[in-house]
Design an enzyme around this catalytic site. Structure first.
Site, short mmCIF file in Angstrom:
data_model
loop_
_atom_site.label_atom_id
_atom_site.label_comp_id
_atom_site.label_asym_id
_atom_site.label_seq_id
_atom_site.Cartn_x
_atom_site.Cartn_y
_atom_site.Cartn_z
N GLU A 189 0.83 -1.22 0.00
CA GLU A 189 0.00 0.00 0.00
C GLU A 189 0.86 1.27 0.00
O GLU A 189 0.52 2.26 -0.64
CB GLU A 189 -0.91 -0.01 1.24
CG GLU A 189 -1.89 1.12 1.31
CD GLU A 189 -2.88 1.10 0.16
OE1 GLU A 189 -3.75 0.23 0.13
OE2 GLU A 189 -2.77 1.97 -0.73
N ILE A 237 -2.61 7.62 1.08
CA ILE A 237 -3.90 7.33 0.42
C ILE A 237 -4.04 5.82 0.24
O ILE A 237 -3.16 5.20 -0.36
CB ILE A 237 -3.99 8.00 -0.97
CG1 ILE A 237 -3.73 9.50 -0.88
CG2 ILE A 237 -5.34 7.72 -1.61
CD1 ILE A 237 -3.67 10.20 -2.25
N LYS A 291 5.14 4.26 -9.92
CA LYS A 291 3.83 4.16 -9.25
C LYS A 291 2.72 3.93 -10.28
O LYS A 291 1.79 3.16 -10.04
CB LYS A 291 3.58 5.44 -8.44
CG LYS A 291 4.54 5.57 -7.25
CD LYS A 291 4.50 6.96 -6.65
CE LYS A 291 5.40 7.09 -5.43
NZ LYS A 291 5.64 8.48 -5.04
N1 HSE Z 1 9.79 10.54 -3.23
C1 HSE Z 1 8.45 10.07 -3.16
C2 HSE Z 1 7.52 11.24 -3.39
C3 HSE Z 1 8.22 9.45 -1.82
O1 HSE Z 1 7.95 12.38 -3.24
O2 HSE Z 1 6.37 11.03 -3.73
C4 HSE Z 1 6.88 8.77 -1.68
O3 HSE Z 1 6.75 7.71 -2.58
#
Ligand code: HSE
Length: 431
Positions: A130, A137, A206
């Site tokens: 997660e 979130i 992501k």
């Molecule tokens: N470096 C990532 C960001 C950390 O700033 O979103 C969280 O995944």
């Protein structure tokens, strides 16, 4: 009543690891009440203990992460070291030793998730992640559980906290890019190598994971088009604002009739859209699906406590043993075709730097008309940097990327037009 214990080993005590360690202690009573399990950190592995480390859990401290993966007393290995090596070997060792794994490591999953989930499935253990996408979130749970009845058409979001923090700092506090980035680093938001944030690689990791979950497709990091925010200037932020847009760094995964679009790039978002109001380190993910329609999820995208919240939610899920199907089971993932960025259709914002001479506007509009591109707005601004050179800002109607690129190429060949034309896509949820 004596509670059962779930024994956890944490690898990595950086921003997120320290946050998990502390939050497990601070909220221990609530967590136990919710799960009937006492979550006990029995071992932590890190190269160096943080100066402010307080060993709330009386955990054994080791500097060999593999000691945790092989510790018979550990039920769940929490991998928070980041990066690919040695994280991949650590996670595979833990799984092969029959341990559940919780990880926040988006790079690892985007590149090696296929293998990791396959091995986990064979061993009958859980790999939960997660915290890998959008910080606090619960977007993995949302897509996997809350929206499970839907066909998902689109996932679009601000999924890198550092990038959003930088763009917001440049726009609202008039910070330079470098100032905003170093503030993000100080606050523990940025990756160990901040080029991952700035160049869109972290967001592409992501998006790869989100697309796999949302569309049941293989993890295709290799097919994600990605552009970062390093070339976004104050000029474009201000010109876009003058026309009613905020520049945001978005990850977009869209299902079309002939395949998938997977792209990460700076995008002009109309100030009327909620995504434009997501500032600082906050993330937001918009999901469009056939039954639920548009749903939007908002929360902190990085930082110790928000990310720890997501990591611990996964540990609690394992304690409750309510994960009966693997997060990503390889056997039913689709090989969906991914459509190249040049075939995507979008309206565009362009900034063209041109000589301030009679006829230059006609010259520019002529190139657009030859390429069949419809202009929605054209504005000539005052000279900014160099006397005699003026910015001309254009907003177009939706057009295919390759046609737009051809028109920009023609413009850049002309003596009165200075290279490079700045091109930023505009969010258009209708196309
Ligand atoms: N470096 C990532 C960001 C950390 O700033 O979103 C969280 O995944």
């Amino acid at each position: 009543m004596m509670n059962d214990k779930l024994k956890v080993g944490i690898c990595g005590l950086g921003t997120v690891g320290g946050g998990v360690f502390n939050l497990l202690h601070a909220n221990a009573a609530q967590i136990t009440a919710r799960t009937d399990y006492e979550i006990q950190v029995v071992q932590v592995a890190t190269r160096q203990l943080p100066a402010d480390f307080i060993n709330h859990h009386n955990a054994e401290y080791v500097n060999d992460i593999f000691a945790v993966a092989s510790n018979p007393a550990v039920d769940v290995v929490v991998e928070l070291i980041g990066g690919i090596n040695p994280a991949l070997e650590l996670v595979l060792t833990a799984i092969n030793n029959g341990k559940h794994v919780v990880t926040a490591n988006k790079a690892l999953l985007a590149h090696h998730g296929d293998k990791i989930f396959q091995v986990a499935q064979n061993k009958g253990v859980i790999v939960a992640f997660e915290a890998a996408v959008a910080g606090a979130i619960p977007i993995i749970k949302t897509v996997r559980e809350g929206l499970a009845a839907n066909n998902i058409n689109l996932v679009a979001g601000i999924i890198n906290g550092t990038g959003n923090f930088i763009l917001t700092g440049m726009m609202q506090q008039h910070l330079s890019f470098a100032e905003a980035l170093s503030a993000a680093q100080r606050l523990g938001y940025a990756e160990a190598d901040p080029t991952f944030d700035v160049e869109g690689i972290d967001a592409a990791h992501k998006l790869t994971i989100l697309a796999a979950l949302a569309f049941g497709m293989r993890l295709r990091f290799d097919a994600v088009y990605s552009e970062g925010i390093a070339n976004i200037s104050r000029y474009d932020i201000d010109h876009a604002a003058g026309l009613g847009y905020i520049i945001k760094h978005l990850g977009i995964a869209k299902k079309l009739a002939d395949g998938m679009e997977l792209r990460v790039h700076p995008t002009l978002v109309s100030h009327e859209q909620l995504l434009s109001k997501v500032d600082g380190v906050m993330n937001a993910v918009l999901v469009n699906s056939d039954a639920a329609g548009n749903t939007l999820y908002y929360g902190a995208g990085a930082g110790a406590a928000p990310t720890a919240s997501a990591v611990i939610a996964d540990i609690i899920d394992i304690a409750r043993a309510n994960i009966k199907t693997p997060f990503l089971g390889n056997h039913h993932l689709l090989d969906l075709p991914v459509i190249g960025i040049e075939e995507s259709i979008s309206p565009y914002y362009l900034r063209i730097m041109a000589d301030d001479i009679p006829g230059v506007l006609a010259q520019i509009t002529g190139v657009f008309s030859q390429n069949g591109i419809n202009i929605e707005t054209i504005v000539q601004k005052e000279s900014e940097e160099q006397a005699g050179i003026i910015p001309i800002i254009i907003i177009t109607h939706p057009v295919r990327e390759k046609i737009m690129n051809a028109a920009i190429w023609s413009l850049e060949q002309q003596a009165n037009i200075k290279k490079k034309v700045v091109k930023i896509r505009i969010l258009d949820l209708a196309n």
